[in-house]
Design a protein around this motif. Structure first.
Motif, PDB file in Angstrom:
ATOM      1  N   VAL A  25      -4.005  -6.907  -9.632  1.00 45.94           N
ATOM      2  CA  VAL A  25      -5.309  -7.115  -8.998  1.00 45.94           C
ATOM      3  C   VAL A  25      -6.164  -8.006  -9.893  1.00 45.94           C
ATOM      4  N   ALA A  26      -6.512  -9.192  -9.402  1.00 47.96           N
ATOM      5  CA  ALA A  26      -7.353 -10.129 -10.143  1.00 47.96           C
ATOM      6  C   ALA A  26      -8.795 -10.048  -9.652  1.00 47.96           C
ATOM      7  N   ASN A  27      -9.733 -10.527 -10.509  1.00 50.29           N
ATOM      8  CA  ASN A  27     -11.166 -10.433 -10.266  1.00 50.29           C
ATOM      9  C   ASN A  27     -11.612  -8.980 -10.259  1.00 50.29           C
ATOM     10  N   CYS A  28     -11.078  -8.225 -11.192  1.00 49.93           N
ATOM     11  CA  CYS A  28     -11.326  -6.784 -11.229  1.00 49.93           C
ATOM     12  C   CYS A  28     -11.095  -6.298 -12.664  1.00 49.93           C
ATOM     13  N   GLY A  29     -12.060  -5.549 -13.222  1.00 49.32           N
ATOM     14  CA  GLY A  29     -11.906  -5.027 -14.568  1.00 49.32           C
ATOM     15  C   GLY A  29     -13.234  -4.999 -15.310  1.00 49.32           C
ATOM     16  N   PRO A  30     -13.249  -4.503 -16.523  1.00 52.54           N
ATOM     17  CA  PRO A  30     -14.505  -4.325 -17.267  1.00 52.54           C
ATOM     18  C   PRO A  30     -15.251  -5.627 -17.533  1.00 52.54           C
ATOM     19  N   ALA A  60     -10.335  -8.953 -16.818  1.00 56.20           N
ATOM     20  CA  ALA A  60     -10.664  -9.294 -15.427  1.00 56.20           C
ATOM     21  C   ALA A  60      -9.473  -9.125 -14.490  1.00 56.20           C
ATOM     22  N   ARG A  61      -8.416  -8.510 -14.978  1.00 59.89           N
ATOM     23  CA  ARG A  61      -7.238  -8.275 -14.158  1.00 59.89           C
ATOM     24  C   ARG A  61      -6.652  -6.918 -14.525  1.00 59.89           C
ATOM     25  N   VAL A  62      -6.253  -6.148 -13.530  1.00 59.15           N
ATOM     26  CA  VAL A  62      -5.726  -4.808 -13.779  1.00 59.15           C
ATOM     27  C   VAL A  62      -4.423  -4.608 -13.010  1.00 59.15           C
ATOM     28  N   ILE A  63      -3.667  -3.618 -13.483  1.00 57.41           N
ATOM     29  CA  ILE A  63      -2.485  -3.137 -12.780  1.00 57.41           C
ATOM     30  C   ILE A  63      -2.843  -1.790 -12.167  1.00 57.41           C
ATOM     31  N   VAL A  64      -2.621  -1.646 -10.874  1.00 60.90           N
ATOM     32  CA  VAL A  64      -2.854  -0.384 -10.179  1.00 60.90           C
ATOM     33  C   VAL A  64      -1.502   0.143  -9.707  1.00 60.90           C
ATOM     34  N   ALA A  77      -2.903  -4.840   2.126  1.00 59.85           N
ATOM     35  CA  ALA A  77      -3.253  -5.359   3.457  1.00 59.85           C
ATOM     36  C   ALA A  77      -4.756  -5.292   3.717  1.00 59.85           C
ATOM     37  N   ALA A  78      -5.414  -4.255   3.205  1.00 60.65           N
ATOM     38  CA  ALA A  78      -6.837  -4.055   3.507  1.00 60.65           C
ATOM     39  C   ALA A  78      -7.768  -4.810   2.555  1.00 60.65           C
ATOM     40  N   LEU A  79      -7.342  -5.030   1.308  1.00 62.43           N
ATOM     41  CA  LEU A  79      -8.271  -5.524   0.293  1.00 62.43           C
ATOM     42  C   LEU A  79      -8.016  -6.953  -0.181  1.00 62.43           C
ATOM     43  N   HIS A  80      -6.839  -7.462  -0.010  1.00 58.50           N
ATOM     44  CA  HIS A  80      -6.536  -8.788  -0.551  1.00 58.50           C
ATOM     45  C   HIS A  80      -7.369  -9.874   0.137  1.00 58.50           C
ATOM     46  N   GLY A  81      -8.135 -10.614  -0.669  1.00 57.79           N
ATOM     47  CA  GLY A  81      -8.903 -11.745  -0.163  1.00 57.79           C
ATOM     48  C   GLY A  81     -10.112 -11.367   0.675  1.00 57.79           C
ATOM     49  N   ARG A  82     -10.468 -10.102   0.635  1.00 56.95           N
ATOM     50  CA  ARG A  82     -11.596  -9.648   1.455  1.00 56.95           C
ATOM     51  C   ARG A  82     -12.614  -8.924   0.572  1.00 56.95           C
ATOM     52  N   PRO A  83     -13.887  -8.938   0.954  1.00 59.56           N
ATOM     53  CA  PRO A  83     -14.896  -8.192   0.189  1.00 59.56           C
ATOM     54  C   PRO A  83     -14.586  -6.700   0.217  1.00 59.56           C
ATOM     55  N   CYS A  84     -14.693  -6.076  -0.951  1.00 63.11           N
ATOM     56  CA  CYS A  84     -14.444  -4.636  -1.054  1.00 63.11           C
ATOM     57  C   CYS A  84     -15.781  -3.912  -1.139  1.00 63.11           C
ATOM     58  N   ASP A  85     -16.097  -3.139  -0.120  1.00 61.51           N
ATOM     59  CA  ASP A  85     -17.387  -2.437  -0.068  1.00 61.51           C
ATOM     60  C   ASP A  85     -17.567  -1.491  -1.250  1.00 61.51           C
ATOM     61  N   ARG A  86     -16.483  -0.841  -1.687  1.00 60.19           N
ATOM     62  CA  ARG A  86     -16.573   0.132  -2.778  1.00 60.19           C
ATOM     63  C   ARG A  86     -16.770  -0.534  -4.142  1.00 60.19           C
ATOM     64  N   LEU A  87     -16.566  -1.860  -4.196  1.00 63.09           N
ATOM     65  CA  LEU A  87     -16.761  -2.615  -5.441  1.00 63.09           C
ATOM     66  C   LEU A  87     -17.846  -3.665  -5.263  1.00 63.09           C
ATOM     67  N   ALA A  88     -18.907  -3.287  -4.577  1.00 67.25           N
ATOM     68  CA  ALA A  88     -20.092  -4.132  -4.394  1.00 67.25           C
ATOM     69  C   ALA A  88     -19.756  -5.478  -3.745  1.00 67.25           C
ATOM     70  N   GLY A  89     -18.802  -5.468  -2.824  1.00 63.06           N
ATOM     71  CA  GLY A  89     -18.463  -6.679  -2.095  1.00 63.06           C
ATOM     72  C   GLY A  89     -17.599  -7.668  -2.851  1.00 63.06           C
ATOM     73  N   VAL A  91     -14.563  -9.773  -4.047  1.00 62.52           N
ATOM     74  CA  VAL A  91     -13.335 -10.218  -3.386  1.00 62.52           C
ATOM     75  C   VAL A  91     -12.180 -10.133  -4.385  1.00 62.52           C
ATOM     76  N   LEU A  92     -11.176  -9.340  -4.044  1.00 58.96           N
ATOM     77  CA  LEU A  92     -10.040  -9.119  -4.924  1.00 58.96           C
ATOM     78  C   LEU A  92      -8.861  -9.993  -4.509  1.00 58.96           C
ATOM     79  N   HIS A  93      -8.077 -10.368  -5.489  1.00 63.30           N
ATOM     80  CA  HIS A  93      -6.867 -11.142  -5.235  1.00 63.30           C
ATOM     81  C   HIS A  93      -5.687 -10.290  -5.701  1.00 63.30           C
TER      82      HIS A  93
END
Length: 346
Positions: A25-30, A60-64, A77-89, A91-93
Motif C-alpha cells: 500500500v503506497a501513499n500510506c504510513g507515518p 509512506a508505504r506499508v505492507i498489510v 477492489a474497494a480502496l485502490h485508486g479511490r479516496p478512503c473515507d477512513r483515512l481522511a480521503g 487515495v491509496l495505491h
C-alpha cells in the motif's frame, strides 16, 4: 523489513503479481500522517488484519497482511485508486505484495537458496505454503492455549514422547499419549509429501513445538540417530528464518562448535561445507537420508538476516512444529561417522 516487497507492474512472463493475503500500500504510513492503528481500522473493514509493517524506510508505504486472501482481494477492489473515507480521503495505491526473494550475497558470503533443489543436499525437501494462513492461526492458537515449558532462550511443548535435552535423546518407555487432534490435518498432508518413503501417519509419534523469540536461533546439531528414525519434518509458522546446513568431513555427530562452546564461527574450519535455505512462514522442511544423518542444521542467532543485500528483520516470534518417529533400537545407517549408535567414542 517485513519479508515482503514491492511487486513489479508485470512479472517477466507478463503476468501481474499473484493474488495473496498480503498487500503493498503506497501513499500510506507515518510520513504522511497515517498510523498503524489508522491502517488497521481502514483495512479491518474487509477482514481480520494479521499485521501492518513498513514496506521500506520511506514511511509512506506499508505492507498489510490479512489472515485470508479473500479479505485482501476485497480491500484492493474497494480502496485502490479511490479516496478512503477512513483515512481522511487519502487515495491509496495498492497491489498484491510478493515475498522478498533472497539472492546470493556478493563478496564470498554464504549464498541463500529459495528451494531445496537449489540447496543440493540429498534428502532435503521444502514445500512452501504447506498449510494455509487459516490453518496456521489455528495451530498457533492451539499451542498457545496449552502450557509451555521454558528453556534458556525459548519455550517448548512435547507430545508423544518428551525430548531430553541433557542427553539429546528420548525415553522410549515414557509414552505421553497420542499426538494431539489439532495436528491431524498436518499429518494427513505429510503422507503425500515429496520425498517421503512409504510414509503413513503411524510413522510419526513424536512432536516438539518450539517457540523462538525475535532473534533467537538454534545451535548446530544433528538430531541424534539413536533417538529418531530417518524422516524429520519441520513446519515453520509465524516468522521466517534462514537455516544453515554444515557438513564437517573430519567431524562427528557432535558439532565442533558445541564441543568448543560456540555457535557460529566454527564454520571457518577447514573442510566445513556450508549451505543455507530461506524458510518462509507456513513452509514444511523434510530432512531425510544424507541431509538428516550427515549434515548439522543451524539457525543463526540474528535479529536481522542479510540475505543477498535484502535486510529481513525477525520482528515476530517463530514457532516450529517438528514431527519425528522415535527409534526403538540402535541406528545402523550408512553414515557411521555421524552416528552415535556406531561411533561410541564421540
Amino acid at each position: 523489513m517485513s519479508g515482503y516487497t514491492r511487486p513489479r507492474l508485470l512479472a517477466e512472463d507478463g503476468a501481474p503479481p499473484p493474488a495473496s493475503a498480503v498487500l503493498y500500500v503506497a501513499n500510506c504510513g507515518p510520513a504522511v500522517g497515517v498510523t498503524d492503528a489508522d491502517v488497521r481500522a481502514a483495512f479491518g473493514a474487509f477482514g481480520e488484519v494479521a499485521e501492518v509493517q513498513p514496506a521500506d524506510s520511506s514511511g509512506a508505504r506499508v505492507i498489510v497482511r490479512f489472515h485470508e486472501p479473500a479479505a485482501a482481494e476485497a480491500a484492493l477492489a474497494a480502496l485502490h485508486g479511490r479516496p478512503c473515507d477512513r483515512l481522511a480521503g487519502r487515495v491509496l495505491h495498492i497491489r498484491y505484495s510478493v515475498p522478498v526473494k533472497p539472492k546470493a550475497p556478493r563478496g564470498g558470503s554464504l549464498p541463500v537458496t529459495l528451494t531445496a533443489s537449489e540447496l543440493g543436499i540429498p534428502g532435503i525437501y521444502m514445500v512452501e505454503e504447506f498449510v494455509t494462513a487459516a490453518e496456521e492461526q489455528e495451530l498457533l492458537a492451539a499451542v498457545d492455549s496449552r502450557p509451555w515449558k521454558s528453556l534458556a532462550k525459548r519455550r517448548v511443548q512435547h507430545y508423544g514422547y518428551e525430548f531430553l535435552y541433557e542427553t539429546r535423546n528420548v525415553d522410549s518407555k515414557q509414552f505421553l499419549g497420542e499426538l494431539p487432534a489439532f495436528v491431524s490435518t498436518v499429518l494427513e498432508k505429510i503422507t503425500s509429501y515429496p520425498g517421503v518413503k512409504k510414509c503413513t501417519i503411524r510413522l510419526i509419534d513424536q512432536l516438539t513445538v518450539n517457540e523462538y523469540p525475535c532473534g533467537v536461533g538454534l545451535s548446530p546439531h544433528i538430531d541424534t540417530h539413536s533417538a529418531f528414525e530417518e524422516m524429520i519434518f519441520s513446519l515453520s509458522l509465524a516468522g521466517p528464518c534462514i537455516m544453515e546446513f554444515r557438513k564437517y568431513r573430519n567431524g562427528s555427530w557432535r558439532a565442533p562448535s558445541v564441543a568448543k562452546g560456540a555457535d557460529e564461527d566454527i564454520s571457518q574450519e577447514p573442510e566445513c561445507i556450508r549451505k543455507a535455505i530461506f524458510l518462509p512462514p507456513r513452509s514444511m522442511l523434510l530432512m531425510s537420508g544424507e541431509g538428516r544423518y550427515a549434515w548439522h542444521h543451524y539457525i543463526p542467532h540474528h535479529k536481522i538476516d542479510d540475505v543477498g543485500g535484502q535486510v529481513i528483520k525477525r520482528n515476530s516470534r517463530r514457532v516450529s512444529f517438528t514431527f519425528r518417529k522415535v527409534r526403538m533400537g540402535p541406528c545402523d545407517c550408512e553414515y557411521k561417522q555421524f552416528c552415535d549408535s556406531q561411533n561410541k567414542k564421540c
